[in-house]
Design a protein around this motif. Structure first.
Motif: not given
Length: 197
Positions: A65, A67, A122, A125, A128, A130-132, A150, A152, A154
């Protein structure tokens, strides 16, 4: 687990209020003797002022999670917090972006008259992941409420993480690699840049 399996002081670093609240609730339910050994730091490790206190550190469910720049700045702070020879366990981020959208249904649980469930979706995007998360509560007449979040993430390969950690004095343990967890040790020759030790 760290409190139950050791007699050492435990430092829990949790800068996120939403995650710190359930942590504090869980700690409040423990016997007083265990609670006295844990200190919760409500900010980042870099801001915590922890130097040379950790024999073992665990990064569980969080490195993905960060960056890339934040991830890279975490490693020197972990080295500063460790004693020489200390062990670090890192749950590895996904090695690459997902090729297509993936849905995983979460286990459904019944509590009283309501049923709780959800799913995790997942997808890639740009650079990245995206995990919702979609959560729901159902009663006898259908859905009572829903909540969506949501997160994000990496990706970073094992080799990338190993190379980043090496720059802060960590060396991988020998033996066959675990596919999800990286175990490294701070080199005995490492010297803290902040303390000058």
């Amino acid at each position: 687990m760290s409190l139950a399996e050791s007699r050492a002081p435990v430092h829990a670093v949790e800068p996120t209020r939403a995650m710190r609240s359930p942590l504090m609730t869980g700690l409040a339910s423990l016997p007083a003797a265990l609670r006295r050994r844990v200190t919760v730091h409500p900010h980042t490790l870099q801001e915590s002022g922890l130097h040379g206190v950790a024999d073992v550190a665990i990064c569980h469910n969080m490195v993905a999670c960060l960056p890339p720049a934040s991830r890279r700045s975490l490693w020197p702070a972990l080295a500063d917090a460790h004693v020489a020879g200390g062990v670090l366990l890192v749950q590895l981020p996904p090695a690459r972006l997902p090729l297509h959208e993936t849905t995983h249904d979460l286990p459904t649980q019944r509590v009283g008259q309501h049923e709780y469930g959800g799913r995790m979706v997942t997808s890639a995007d740009e650079n990245r992941i995206r995990t919702r998360f979609d959560y729901w509560v159902r009663g006898d007449h259908g859905v009572l409420r829903e909540h969506h979040e949501t997160f994000w993430m990496w990706s970073a390969s094992r080799a990338t993480v190993v190379a980043e950690l090496a720059g802060s004095g960590f060396v991988p343990r020998s033996g066959p690699p675990d596919p999800t967890v990286l175990t490294v040790r701070l080199a005995a020759t490492h010297r803290s840049r902040r303390s000058g030790l």
